[in-house]
Motif scaffolding. Sequence first.
Motif, mmCIF file in Angstrom:
data_model
loop_
_atom_site.group_PDB
_atom_site.id
_atom_site.type_symbol
_atom_site.label_atom_id
_atom_site.label_comp_id
_atom_site.label_asym_id
_atom_site.label_seq_id
_atom_site.Cartn_x
_atom_site.Cartn_y
_atom_site.Cartn_z
ATOM 1 N N GLU A 226 93.378 91.487 -123.645
ATOM 2 C CA GLU A 226 94.253 90.318 -123.782
ATOM 3 C C GLU A 226 94.577 89.720 -122.415
ATOM 4 O O GLU A 226 94.578 88.485 -122.256
ATOM 5 C CB GLU A 226 95.531 90.707 -124.509
ATOM 6 C CG GLU A 226 95.312 91.059 -125.972
ATOM 7 C CD GLU A 226 96.558 91.629 -126.630
ATOM 8 O OE1 GLU A 226 96.636 91.586 -127.863
ATOM 9 O OE2 GLU A 226 97.457 92.122 -125.904
ATOM 10 N N VAL A 227 94.835 90.567 -121.435
ATOM 11 C CA VAL A 227 95.103 90.076 -120.080
ATOM 12 C C VAL A 227 93.880 89.345 -119.536
ATOM 13 O O VAL A 227 93.998 88.273 -118.922
ATOM 14 C CB VAL A 227 95.504 91.241 -119.155
ATOM 15 C CG1 VAL A 227 95.529 90.793 -117.689
ATOM 16 C CG2 VAL A 227 96.869 91.795 -119.551
ATOM 17 N N TYR A 228 92.709 89.910 -119.765
ATOM 18 C CA TYR A 228 91.472 89.249 -119.315
ATOM 19 C C TYR A 228 91.354 87.848 -119.910
ATOM 20 O O TYR A 228 91.031 86.890 -119.192
ATOM 21 C CB TYR A 228 90.257 90.076 -119.714
ATOM 22 C CG TYR A 228 88.939 89.352 -119.475
ATOM 23 C CD1 TYR A 228 88.349 89.349 -118.217
ATOM 24 C CD2 TYR A 228 88.313 88.648 -120.504
ATOM 25 C CE1 TYR A 228 87.153 88.678 -117.989
ATOM 26 C CE2 TYR A 228 87.123 87.971 -120.283
ATOM 27 C CZ TYR A 228 86.550 87.986 -119.031
ATOM 28 O OH TYR A 228 85.378 87.300 -118.808
ATOM 29 N N SER A 229 91.601 87.710 -121.206
ATOM 30 C CA SER A 229 91.431 86.414 -121.868
ATOM 31 C C SER A 229 92.339 85.356 -121.271
ATOM 32 O O SER A 229 91.984 84.171 -121.225
ATOM 33 C CB SER A 229 91.709 86.551 -123.365
ATOM 34 O OG SER A 229 93.079 86.812 -123.626
ATOM 35 N N LEU A 230 93.504 85.772 -120.779
ATOM 36 C CA LEU A 230 94.427 84.832 -120.140
ATOM 37 C C LEU A 230 94.078 84.631 -118.667
ATOM 38 O O LEU A 230 93.989 83.512 -118.173
ATOM 39 C CB LEU A 230 95.862 85.341 -120.277
ATOM 40 C CG LEU A 230 96.456 85.341 -121.681
ATOM 41 C CD1 LEU A 230 97.719 86.204 -121.722
ATOM 42 C CD2 LEU A 230 96.794 83.912 -122.112
ATOM 43 N N PRO B 250 98.298 86.545 -127.762
ATOM 44 C CA PRO B 250 98.826 86.771 -126.406
ATOM 45 C C PRO B 250 98.924 85.453 -125.646
ATOM 46 O O PRO B 250 97.965 84.673 -125.616
ATOM 47 C CB PRO B 250 97.778 87.694 -125.771
ATOM 48 C CG PRO B 250 96.513 87.408 -126.514
ATOM 49 C CD PRO B 250 96.930 87.081 -127.921
ATOM 50 N N VAL B 251 100.075 85.189 -125.044
ATOM 51 C CA VAL B 251 100.289 83.928 -124.329
ATOM 52 C C VAL B 251 100.838 84.129 -122.917
ATOM 53 O O VAL B 251 101.003 83.156 -122.167
ATOM 54 C CB VAL B 251 101.224 82.987 -125.126
ATOM 55 C CG1 VAL B 251 100.533 82.503 -126.396
ATOM 56 C CG2 VAL B 251 102.549 83.674 -125.466
ATOM 57 N N GLY B 252 101.120 85.360 -122.524
ATOM 58 C CA GLY B 252 101.619 85.595 -121.176
ATOM 59 C C GLY B 252 101.624 87.074 -120.843
ATOM 60 O O GLY B 252 101.606 87.929 -121.741
ATOM 61 N N PHE B 253 101.621 87.381 -119.550
ATOM 62 C CA PHE B 253 101.638 88.780 -119.115
ATOM 63 C C PHE B 253 102.366 88.922 -117.793
ATOM 64 O O PHE B 253 102.460 87.974 -117.006
ATOM 65 C CB PHE B 253 100.210 89.329 -118.979
ATOM 66 C CG PHE B 253 99.374 88.607 -117.953
ATOM 67 C CD1 PHE B 253 99.392 88.969 -116.613
ATOM 68 C CD2 PHE B 253 98.546 87.551 -118.334
ATOM 69 C CE1 PHE B 253 98.616 88.298 -115.675
ATOM 70 C CE2 PHE B 253 97.766 86.877 -117.402
ATOM 71 C CZ PHE B 253 97.800 87.247 -116.073
ATOM 72 N N PHE B 254 102.888 90.096 -117.566
ATOM 73 C CA PHE B 254 103.483 90.465 -116.283
ATOM 74 C C PHE B 254 103.068 91.913 -116.036
ATOM 75 O O PHE B 254 103.370 92.794 -116.830
ATOM 76 C CB PHE B 254 105.013 90.367 -116.344
ATOM 77 C CG PHE B 254 105.683 90.356 -114.996
ATOM 78 C CD1 PHE B 254 106.365 89.238 -114.550
ATOM 79 C CD2 PHE B 254 105.621 91.462 -114.164
ATOM 80 C CE1 PHE B 254 106.986 89.220 -113.304
ATOM 81 C CE2 PHE B 254 106.229 91.454 -112.915
ATOM 82 C CZ PHE B 254 106.921 90.328 -112.492
#
Length: 360
Positions: free
Chosen positions: A211-215, A259-263
């Motif tokens: 999911e992080v990769y896709s963003l 998934p729309v954001g990550f930290f």
Amino acid sequence: MSLTAVVFDSGDKKRTRDFLALPRRIYSAGELTQSPAEELALLNGTHILSRYFTVAPILIYRGKRAVSRAAVTFYPNDSTAYVGFFESENDSEAAALLFETAAETAAKNGGVKLTGPVDCSFWIKYRLKTNRFGIQNMSPYTGEPYNKEYYADLWYENGFEVIMRYTSNHYKIVENDDGCEKFAARLAEKLNAGYTIKSPDNETFDKTLREVYSLMIELYSSFPVFKRITEEDFCRLNDHLRHILNYSMVKMAYFEGAPVGFFISVPNYGNRVYGRLDPLKTLRILKEKRRPNSYVLPYLGVDKNHPGLGSAISEVVRRELKKQRVPSIGALYREGSLSKGYMRQIRDFEYEYVLLEKPI
């Protein structure tokens, strides 16, 4: 003694040993951030990312002593050559010959300019540290592009100019909620609108990484020296994070299940995560993972169709930092980045870094 420049390949075992040994002569044990196994894999072409580029390592000898080194990286269909793994004694003549040789090597491969420091890839390490050297008890933080104080002068003396500036913010322990009303309101707004912000765990790590990769692959595409890699390579490259992350300080944001954001943050292990792990070092890392003394906060990303979500995620992270009562470092913001303004009320000083370039 006279200077000699050598451009070599991975078949030259002696040059390879000299290349890998130089940083250990230049840095103290507390400063060294070298990963010799990764450097060797890049020189040998066996690294996860090696299929994306070609590497030409260079050594400068004064007599029989290696005094300066670098590696020039070439990408297909890219007229920029990238200079990285730069390490040097404080020797202006040696550095001049090194950069001259790098330029000649780049030109032979169609390069029209040199950019650096870039250790082969955006996904490995880049940028040059330019301030806060020699401060007592101030060792490199985890992930910091660390170097000697005189390095910047060696680059500037050889015609390199700054093309991008970066800063890392050092944050004090969060004592209260003063000045956070705007971020608290934004968090409440996003939660009321149906957003979910939560931490992954060991069972969901692989899913979260994808999911992080896709963003990230889209959000970071405008960054200097960025190159696309596949999801498989991204996941293999970052699989080690499962062993060092404290999941309480990793946050994923979802809206309507997507998934729309990550930290992503990591405990600040200093330079203990580099090089060979021995039992004592491993025990210290495990202890620090469970109860970190501080955190490094290097990655924040939000889908552009969800404005204000970055503030909301940052507020969740700030509250976690308050709960754990530890300082932190917001790492490597680009000049002009909105992220640099988060948690400004507890910022006490900045680290500075640059990316440099020169025409050939």
